[in-house]
Motif scaffolding. Sequence first.
Motif, short mmCIF file in Angstrom:
data_model
loop_
_atom_site.label_atom_id
_atom_site.label_comp_id
_atom_site.label_asym_id
_atom_site.label_seq_id
_atom_site.Cartn_x
_atom_site.Cartn_y
_atom_site.Cartn_z
N ARG B 180 0.80 -1.23 0.00
CA ARG B 180 0.00 0.00 0.00
C ARG B 180 0.83 1.27 0.00
N LYS B 181 2.11 1.17 0.19
CA LYS B 181 2.96 2.36 0.30
C LYS B 181 4.15 2.25 -0.62
N ALA B 182 4.34 3.25 -1.45
CA ALA B 182 5.55 3.32 -2.28
C ALA B 182 5.79 4.77 -2.65
N ASN B 183 6.81 5.36 -2.06
CA ASN B 183 7.21 6.73 -2.41
C ASN B 183 8.60 6.72 -3.00
N ALA B 184 8.77 5.97 -4.08
CA ALA B 184 10.08 5.85 -4.71
C ALA B 184 10.04 6.56 -6.06
N GLY B 185 10.20 7.86 -6.00
CA GLY B 185 10.08 8.67 -7.21
C GLY B 185 8.62 8.92 -7.54
N TYR B 186 8.37 9.55 -8.67
CA TYR B 186 7.00 9.90 -9.03
C TYR B 186 6.16 8.64 -9.17
N ASP B 187 4.94 8.70 -8.66
CA ASP B 187 4.03 7.56 -8.72
C ASP B 187 3.33 7.58 -10.07
#
Lengths: 464, 464
Positions: B180-187
Amino acid sequence: MPLLDELRARLGEGAVLSGTALAGRSAGFWHPEPLRAAALVRPASTDEVALALALCHAAGQPVVPIGGLTNLVGSAACGEGEIALSLERMNRVEAVDVAGRALTVEAGLTLQRAQEVAAAHGLLLALDFGARGSCTIGGVIATNAGGNNVLRWGMARAQVLGLEVVLADGRVLGALTPYRKANAGYDLKQCFIGSEGTLGVVTRAVLALQERPAGGATALLACERFTDVTALLRLVDRALAGTLSAFELMWGDFYALNAAAGGGAAPLPAEHGYYVLVEACGESIAADEARLQAALEAAFEAGHVSDAVLAKSGPERERLWAIREATEPEQHAYRATQTFDVSLALDAMEAYVGRVRAGLARAAPAAVLHVFGHLGDGNLHLLVGHPEAVAQATTAAVEALVYEPLVACGGCISAEHGIGLEKKRWLPRSRSADELALMRGLKRTFDPAGILNPGKVFDPDPQG
Amino acid sequence: MPLLDELRARLGEGAVLSGTALAGRSAGFWHPEPLRAAALVRPASTDEVALALALCHAAGQPVVPIGGLTNLVGSAACGEGEIALSLERMNRVEAVDVAGRALTVEAGLTLQRAQEVAAAHGLLLALDFGARGSCTIGGVIATNAGGNNVLRWGMARAQVLGLEVVLADGRVLGALTPYRKANAGYDLKQCFIGSEGTLGVVTRAVLALQERPAGGATALLACERFTDVTALLRLVDRALAGTLSAFELMWGDFYALNAAAGGGAAPLPAEHGYYVLVEACGESIAADEARLQAALEAAFEAGHVSDAVLAKSGPERERLWAIREATEPEQHAYRATQTFDVSLALDAMEAYVGRVRAGLARAAPAAVLHVFGHLGDGNLHLLVGHPEAVAQATTAAVEALVYEPLVACGGCISAEHGIGLEKKRWLPRSRSADELALMRGLKRTFDPAGILNPGKVFDPDPQG
């Protein structure tokens, strides 16, 4: 610097701090050193942000948008030649729409103040994490912050109804709309959320509020096996149907460290494999406690839980959360700590942590691993503590030990902290070349001159 | 057409239908006429979608991605020179992650089938709306569909954990990540969700599932004043704390039309100003009914509700939902109906509907207005029924009567249906010139040759 003179002339003397006026400013919560920047520019309105950016854009001046400076990966780190743009003078609450459960604020407002305003109207701003007192709404949105309640209410992205952004060239974009549905062309605000200030400067936002639950019940549970923990998540989520607000997992060694540091007896003995902090927020304390109690009994019966304690008061609840949130024990125990924030599939977690632990035992035997996280979100935090001063080569080796097996099992190198500067070199391992090319394409679309937070997330485009 | 020969040679004969092979294909649920297209291309895998798009891209061939063809605004309308790309042969369920509550599917799967697969594992895919049996997951994501449960679980956007997309030039992008969470560069996946097939073709997705609530309780309530309705929303949301799943509002005249058409006695007499369908889904039917009953009593006591009925069985629940969802009474009563889907602030709604009604009375006195909607989301549907054949000039005048006052009060011309072709000319009234310029910028970034669904949402870029 003629640009600073122009900014002073247009925004006022007090809006532009440089030289000795900056001496008292720190580089942030995690960085005691002074803020380095050519100047700190503090506009007082969206128009002034637009004016400041238009002037910087015309001058080709790099600008770093800063908020509460609590970021963990250097997303707001400033260089000597850069202008720090702070919205600290834009911290007004503009509107509380009680019927529509929406809060309109300027981006310089702290998260905690926004939470308090919502609470004063019987409403809840469901974003919450440790930095609440310092971090600003602009930073929360720019980093798509997560925290303790994502399981129920989602990340910052899920709570932004309307957004006003100033683009690098000073154009003001967006609309402060209060409704939850809008499919009228591309939803541009999604591009800015989580872009770490590289595509635009968030100036105002409309945030979704929830009815404030009147209840609340908190328990700490001990499990022996990881499969018990994942079964427990399903069991309590079903039993607390719609009221489960937090499911925070601590590995036994993390619990032992933080429970021992709190003073007084630990709420549960530090002899179990895993500890889970479960919180329910429903219609009343009595109903929440009854549902949680019933869930615990079912979990005991199913053999998933070996010990448990239900908080019987506000202070008891705070004590449980302090064990989960405290950072001091780690700081006191180690000379240096490396913090990681990863996400991965639940059924890959146990093996992953085992691989990291085994790798550390071989390559950095003095280092100590503590793991905790937001299990329901697939998000783990790994702390690697070094008892003695540690060489750069060792910290780099530890990074590789954490990220290599993560990438191998399809995990993500940043769940909620972002990329900033510190994870930049790992981004190409986590995202494909095509994805990186499209990210650069977005950067060119929104900020063709590349003045906004250059070098964060990825290196400046060689073409741009 | 040499391109069709090439497609047949590479994908197989059965993958490319044209001419008489297309005769049996309809243009969609709302369009009984045959599907017009140069060909219908039906790849069987992501690789085949990539190959088909690469060939079309090289040939400069416009491609219209189509799903279940239930769209209401022409987002999947096809022209004679265009190739319709259908994922009907890509309808596999690839994985059900029970511990992680995630479902991996190919985009050609229908929503209803995906719901059924989740249910078979004790889980819930919380997207639901009338077209469930025909619409596909790809279309649901491409249009960021909403529906009946957005209040609790959000739009499609909130339920997409991982996404695989094929770009216009055949590059395959994205990752089928279950967390549910991924803030690795632009989504990047956010760009495709709701872009109506103009930026890429959704081929596979990982959808978030919920624990399936064991309970369920449904009631129909009557209110006299709009202020009662908004007060009721807050009251039941608080009382049902976390379990409120639907709050569907019907204006009295909409209720009267649909309740009379159902056969048998109406569940409540058609004499009230407003009707609200409230649904709670919590831990058990008994608990849900008790909470809903208590909420109704509090609402009666506060004077917000003048009549109410609680469904006592599955068929009674279905009867209440049929009144809300039926489209036949409107179709039978009128020669033509114009359907609108708008969102606006709750405190502007009553005055807005009054203005539309007054405008219609002046400009199209024969037309009849029926209003209903998803109140908690700020989303109203307006149906304007014409008893007799209606001139193009009149329907255009009605559009203006609906949208002019909407734009004036900050509303949005599309809450959940999208823009497609039918709302395209109103988009510049709802979004600023800068916003439209950035949308075109995104289109250029993802589909520089402009082959994907050209002319939908906005007209092709004169520069592109």
